[in-house]
Design an enzyme around this catalytic site. Structure first.
Site, PDB file in Angstrom:
ATOM      1  N   ARG A 291       0.863  -1.176   0.000  1.00 58.99           N
ATOM      2  CA  ARG A 291       0.000   0.000   0.000  1.00 58.99           C
ATOM      3  C   ARG A 291       0.904   1.232   0.000  1.00 58.99           C
ATOM      4  O   ARG A 291       2.035   1.186   0.500  1.00 58.99           O
ATOM      5  CB  ARG A 291      -0.898   0.026   1.238  1.00 58.99           C
ATOM      6  CG  ARG A 291      -1.801  -1.196   1.390  1.00 58.99           C
ATOM      7  CD  ARG A 291      -2.568  -1.113   2.713  1.00 58.99           C
ATOM      8  NE  ARG A 291      -3.477  -2.245   2.893  1.00 58.99           N
ATOM      9  CZ  ARG A 291      -3.185  -3.360   3.540  1.00 58.99           C
ATOM     10  NH1 ARG A 291      -1.973  -3.499   4.077  1.00 58.99           N
ATOM     11  NH2 ARG A 291      -4.074  -4.335   3.665  1.00 58.99           N
TER      12      ARG A 291
ATOM     13  N   LYS B 276      -1.784  -2.525   8.136  1.00 57.43           N
ATOM     14  CA  LYS B 276      -2.911  -2.055   8.930  1.00 57.43           C
ATOM     15  C   LYS B 276      -2.896  -2.700  10.314  1.00 57.43           C
ATOM     16  O   LYS B 276      -2.533  -3.859  10.469  1.00 57.43           O
ATOM     17  CB  LYS B 276      -4.226  -2.383   8.222  1.00 57.43           C
ATOM     18  CG  LYS B 276      -4.467  -1.547   6.959  1.00 57.43           C
ATOM     19  CD  LYS B 276      -5.832  -1.853   6.376  1.00 57.43           C
ATOM     20  CE  LYS B 276      -6.122  -0.951   5.184  1.00 57.43           C
ATOM     21  NZ  LYS B 276      -7.467  -1.229   4.596  1.00 57.43           N
TER      22      LYS B 276
ATOM     23  N   HIS C  87      -2.658   2.763  -5.787  1.00 52.99           N
ATOM     24  CA  HIS C  87      -3.234   1.544  -5.211  1.00 52.99           C
ATOM     25  C   HIS C  87      -3.530   0.505  -6.293  1.00 52.99           C
ATOM     26  O   HIS C  87      -3.529  -0.700  -6.012  1.00 52.99           O
ATOM     27  CB  HIS C  87      -4.509   1.868  -4.433  1.00 52.99           C
ATOM     28  CG  HIS C  87      -4.886   0.804  -3.456  1.00 52.99           C
ATOM     29  ND1 HIS C  87      -4.137   0.513  -2.329  1.00 52.99           N
ATOM     30  CD2 HIS C  87      -5.934  -0.067  -3.429  1.00 52.99           C
ATOM     31  CE1 HIS C  87      -4.711  -0.466  -1.655  1.00 52.99           C
ATOM     32  NE2 HIS C  87      -5.797  -0.847  -2.301  1.00 52.99           N
TER      33      HIS C  87
ATOM     34  N   ARG D 200      -0.890  -2.088  -6.601  1.00 50.18           N
ATOM     35  CA  ARG D 200      -1.009  -3.198  -5.645  1.00 50.18           C
ATOM     36  C   ARG D 200      -2.010  -4.236  -6.162  1.00 50.18           C
ATOM     37  O   ARG D 200      -1.762  -5.445  -6.089  1.00 50.18           O
ATOM     38  CB  ARG D 200      -1.439  -2.647  -4.287  1.00 50.18           C
ATOM     39  CG  ARG D 200      -1.794  -3.697  -3.238  1.00 50.18           C
ATOM     40  CD  ARG D 200      -2.073  -2.987  -1.919  1.00 50.18           C
ATOM     41  NE  ARG D 200      -2.871  -3.766  -0.999  1.00 50.18           N
ATOM     42  CZ  ARG D 200      -2.372  -4.612  -0.097  1.00 50.18           C
ATOM     43  NH1 ARG D 200      -1.072  -4.810  -0.036  1.00 50.18           N
ATOM     44  NH2 ARG D 200      -3.168  -5.251   0.740  1.00 50.18           N
TER      45      ARG D 200
ATOM     46  N   HIS E  57      -3.403  -9.302   4.237  1.00 51.83           N
ATOM     47  CA  HIS E  57      -4.833  -9.331   4.544  1.00 51.83           C
ATOM     48  C   HIS E  57      -5.070 -10.148   5.808  1.00 51.83           C
ATOM     49  O   HIS E  57      -4.536 -11.249   5.953  1.00 51.83           O
ATOM     50  CB  HIS E  57      -5.623  -9.971   3.397  1.00 51.83           C
ATOM     51  CG  HIS E  57      -5.749  -9.076   2.209  1.00 51.83           C
ATOM     52  ND1 HIS E  57      -6.025  -9.555   0.944  1.00 51.83           N
ATOM     53  CD2 HIS E  57      -5.647  -7.723   2.077  1.00 51.83           C
ATOM     54  CE1 HIS E  57      -6.078  -8.540   0.094  1.00 51.83           C
ATOM     55  NE2 HIS E  57      -5.852  -7.430   0.759  1.00 51.83           N
TER      56      HIS E  57
ATOM     57  N   TYR F 118      -9.639 -11.291  -5.674  1.00 54.88           N
ATOM     58  CA  TYR F 118      -8.761 -11.359  -6.843  1.00 54.88           C
ATOM     59  C   TYR F 118      -9.066 -12.547  -7.737  1.00 54.88           C
ATOM     60  O   TYR F 118      -8.659 -12.566  -8.901  1.00 54.88           O
ATOM     61  CB  TYR F 118      -7.296 -11.343  -6.402  1.00 54.88           C
ATOM     62  CG  TYR F 118      -6.922  -9.995  -5.838  1.00 54.88           C
ATOM     63  CD1 TYR F 118      -6.781  -8.892  -6.672  1.00 54.88           C
ATOM     64  CD2 TYR F 118      -6.798  -9.807  -4.469  1.00 54.88           C
ATOM     65  CE1 TYR F 118      -6.492  -7.646  -6.163  1.00 54.88           C
ATOM     66  CE2 TYR F 118      -6.503  -8.556  -3.951  1.00 54.88           C
ATOM     67  CZ  TYR F 118      -6.354  -7.477  -4.807  1.00 54.88           C
ATOM     68  OH  TYR F 118      -6.086  -6.236  -4.299  1.00 54.88           O
TER      69      TYR F 118
END
Length: 294
Positions: free
Chosen positions: A149, A172, A240, A243, A266, A275
């Site tokens: 990111r 994150k 983004h 990515r 994730h 995806y």
């Protein structure tokens, strides 16, 4: 009366380790809810009033926000933030049951490999100084070649040096992961590090702005926006999107979904499974353009 939105923000930072952007958005929602209830009830709002909130009250807030032009997706996010605030402020039993607006899940669109490289080249060639061009080239290759990111890349510090075959990335909620550096990305980073005019110690940002401070994500997005316009690339070509392209192209080459989840950082496999839809969308595009009856 207790400043509930401020206390909620402190909770998100201290206990939930949410990002500054999430905290800002959730606090704003909490403040809107408190202001709305004070106007709606005609009295100051504390935890007892939050516990007494009804589905009709929450629906009235969403109706006001929709009247201000909020989309379905934004309204769903507003409802999610309001629920989190209510759960914190009044306990899980005080959260009204309310179905959020239906949001159509979009499929991320990948940038073709040659477009990703052309974009990075265009940005680098438009730089004011050679070292800035090397910085931009290295940064955009890192987004595409390692799936970072933009915030993760700009959050890297000199602690990742000296560069090896992998780097440790903080994503994150402060989740850390190990990301491989493919040779072209590492070479681009080495060239930038040799050219940057400021020393980079363990605490310094890896990517520096023109005056030596941390590089801003807004600067990067503006450069990409100008480059995609010059190249005639679609508006979806953003930092983004690089990515997304990393993930889509790996999956198309047979990458394991679990491995891809680890590379992207994730928390849930369901976030990565989108995806598979991207790859299916690509196959359909190829079919429609190539099949005589498509």
């Amino acid at each position: 009366m207790e400043d509930l939105p401020a206390r909620f923000a402190e909770h998100l930072i201290r206990d939930r380790r949410r990002s500054i952007h999430t905290v800002r958005a959730y606090r704003a929602t909490a403040q809107r809810l408190v202001d709305f209830l004070q106007d709606h009830l005609g009295m100051p709002v504390g935890r007892a009033e939050l516990a007494g909130l009804t589905p009709a009250d929450l629906r009235a807030l969403l109706a006001r926000r929709r009247g201000e032009g909020l989309s379905n997706a934004s309204a769903a996010r507003e409802l999610s933030a309001a629920r989190a605030f209510l759960e914190w402020g009044s306990g899980a039993s005080g959260v009204p049951m309310l179905r959020g607006p239906r949001v159509r899940k979009g499929v991320p669109r990948a940038v073709a490999p040659h477009e990703a490289v052309a974009l990075a080249e265009e940005v680098a060639e438009g730089a004011a100084e050679p070292w800035i061009g090397q910085r931009d080239w290295a940064l955009l290759l890192l987004l595409y070649g390692a799936g970072l990111r933009i915030g993760e890349a700009l959050g890297l510090t000199g602690a990742v040096l000296p560069l090896g075959e992998t780097i440790r990335v903080t994503g994150k909620r402060d989740r850390q992961r190990i990301v491989p550096l493919i040779p072209p990305v590492r070479s681009a980073l080495d060239a930038y590090l040799a050219a940057v005019p400021w020393p980079i110690d363990r605490e310094s940002p890896l990517f520096r702005g023109q005056r030596g401070g941390p590089l801003s994500a807004g600067v990067v997005r503006a450069k990409v926006r100008a480059a995609r316009g010059a190249l005639g690339l679609p508006h979806r070509t953003t930092p983004h999107a690089l990515r997304h392209s990393f993930a889509t192209h790996l999956l198309g080459r047979g990458a394991d979904l679990r491995a891809l989840q680890e590379l992207l950082g994730h928390a849930s496999l369901s976030s990565t499974q989108i995806y598979t839809a991207v790859d299916a969308a690509h196959l359909l595009d190829v079919y429609r353009h190539a099949h005589p009856r498509g």
